[in-house]
Design a protein around this motif. Structure first.
Motif, PDB file in Angstrom:
ATOM      1  N   VAL A   1     -10.299  -0.472  -3.015  1.00 25.15           N
ATOM      2  CA  VAL A   1      -9.409  -0.681  -1.873  1.00 25.15           C
ATOM      3  C   VAL A   1      -8.223  -1.561  -2.284  1.00 25.15           C
ATOM      4  CG1 VAL A   1      -9.212  -1.695   0.445  1.00 25.15           C
ATOM      5  CG2 VAL A   1     -11.174  -0.236  -0.122  1.00 25.15           C
ATOM      6  N   ASP A   2      -8.468  -2.553  -3.124  1.00 31.49           N
ATOM      7  CA  ASP A   2      -7.361  -3.381  -3.621  1.00 31.49           C
ATOM      8  C   ASP A   2      -6.337  -2.524  -4.372  1.00 31.49           C
ATOM      9  OD1 ASP A   2      -8.377  -5.712  -2.523  1.00 31.49           O
ATOM     10  OD2 ASP A   2      -9.174  -6.482  -4.428  1.00 31.49           O
TER      11      ASP A   2
ATOM     12  N   ARG B   1      -3.379   2.526   7.051  1.00 32.68           N
ATOM     13  CA  ARG B   1      -3.227   1.947   5.726  1.00 32.68           C
ATOM     14  C   ARG B   1      -4.435   1.041   5.481  1.00 32.68           C
ATOM     15  NH1 ARG B   1       1.856  -1.431   3.153  1.00 32.68           N
ATOM     16  NH2 ARG B   1       0.606  -2.398   1.531  1.00 32.68           N
ATOM     17  N   PRO B   2      -5.049   1.119   4.296  1.00 28.57           N
ATOM     18  CA  PRO B   2      -6.264   0.340   4.066  1.00 28.57           C
ATOM     19  C   PRO B   2      -6.006  -1.159   3.967  1.00 28.57           C
ATOM     20  CG  PRO B   2      -5.570   1.423   2.045  1.00 28.57           C
ATOM     21  CD  PRO B   2      -4.667   1.922   3.141  1.00 28.57           C
TER      22      PRO B   2
ATOM     23  N   ARG C   1      -2.370  -1.987  -3.403  1.00 24.37           N
ATOM     24  CA  ARG C   1      -1.271  -2.156  -4.370  1.00 24.37           C
ATOM     25  C   ARG C   1      -0.406  -0.909  -4.442  1.00 24.37           C
ATOM     26  NH1 ARG C   1      -5.296  -4.656  -7.304  1.00 24.37           N
ATOM     27  NH2 ARG C   1      -5.533  -2.884  -8.717  1.00 24.37           N
ATOM     28  N   HIS C   2      -1.003   0.287  -4.388  1.00 22.92           N
ATOM     29  CA  HIS C   2      -0.233   1.533  -4.418  1.00 22.92           C
ATOM     30  C   HIS C   2       0.708   1.586  -3.215  1.00 22.92           C
ATOM     31  CE1 HIS C   2       0.748   5.823  -4.321  1.00 22.92           C
ATOM     32  NE2 HIS C   2       0.429   5.840  -5.610  1.00 22.92           N
ATOM     33  N   TRP C   3       0.209   1.247  -2.039  1.00 20.48           N
ATOM     34  CA  TRP C   3       1.057   1.190  -0.840  1.00 20.48           C
ATOM     35  C   TRP C   3       2.199   0.200  -1.043  1.00 20.48           C
ATOM     36  CZ3 TRP C   3       1.898   3.640   3.664  1.00 20.48           C
ATOM     37  CH2 TRP C   3       0.963   4.587   4.094  1.00 20.48           C
TER      38      TRP C   3
ATOM     39  N   PHE D   1       3.477   4.445   0.240  1.00 10.88           N
ATOM     40  CA  PHE D   1       2.542   5.465   0.714  1.00 10.88           C
ATOM     41  C   PHE D   1       1.267   5.334  -0.100  1.00 10.88           C
ATOM     42  CE2 PHE D   1       4.852   7.441  -2.740  1.00 10.88           C
ATOM     43  CZ  PHE D   1       3.853   8.073  -3.461  1.00 10.88           C
ATOM     44  N   GLY D   2       0.253   6.113   0.261  1.00 15.05           N
ATOM     45  CA  GLY D   2      -1.008   6.062  -0.492  1.00 15.05           C
ATOM     46  C   GLY D   2      -2.134   6.697   0.285  1.00 15.05           C
TER      47      GLY D   2
END
Length: 174
Positions: free
Chosen positions: A52-53, A15-16, A57-59, A64-65
């Motif tokens: 990346v931010d 995860r980023p 936020r999607h995660w 997931f993302g």
């Protein structure tokens, strides 16, 4: 929720985090990486921080993302791969993306990363449509999509930011 870390034989997908922005910039700041999608070229590292931010936020919102791709045993970001929610031609899909730096090409790493993501997403979210959008002239990415179990789905072909995108999905074809 999908695991924030996936491991394959040669890769670790994480995860980023904001600290990954420099690695993402090294990839998306290289015009070779975005040859088929030139609108994705980043010109400043601050653009990678913003990107990346958004991934983080999607995660946070969806569980997931996109994952940052690293060689097993290394912390250097060599690419990113994953899915995000979007709508294409009125259909809600999980848009699949994979970008690896040019120094990794030709070794099967994209296929390994994409296969891990497709397998994990299909297992955890079996009713979702996974959509890989590939430019017609990008035969390498078309091959990766097929090797990961996706098939051409002309009903979701669509105009992207850089022209026509061919659709490859996990949907059963009529």
């Amino acid at each position: 929720m999908i695991s924030p870390t996936l491991e394959t034989e040669r890769l670790r997908l994480d995860r980023p985090a904001r600290a990954d922005a420099a690695g993402v910039f090294a990839i998306l700041g290289d015009s070779r990486t975005v040859e088929h999608n030139p609108s994705d070229l980043l010109r400043e590292e601050s653009e990678a921080v913003e990107l990346v931010d958004r991934w983080v936020r999607h995660w946070d919102e969806h569980g997931f993302g996109y994952w940052c791709v690293r060689m097993a045993g290394s912390n250097r970001v060599i690419g990113y791969v994953g899915v995000k929610r979007m709508t294409v031609r009125g259909s809600r899909v999980l848009n699949l993306v994979c970008r690896l730096g040019p120094d990794t090409w030709g070794r099967g790493l994209a296929t390994e990363a994409v296969s891990a993501v497709v397998s994990s997403v299909a297992s955890e979210m079996p009713t979702e449509t996974i959509l890989g959008r590939v430019r017609p002239g990008n035969s390498a990415s078309q091959n990766v999509a097929r090797k990961a179990g996706l098939q051409r789905d002309t009903t979701l072909d669509d105009e992207g930011d850089d022209g026509l995108d061919w659709a490859f999905t996990n949907r059963k074809q009529p």
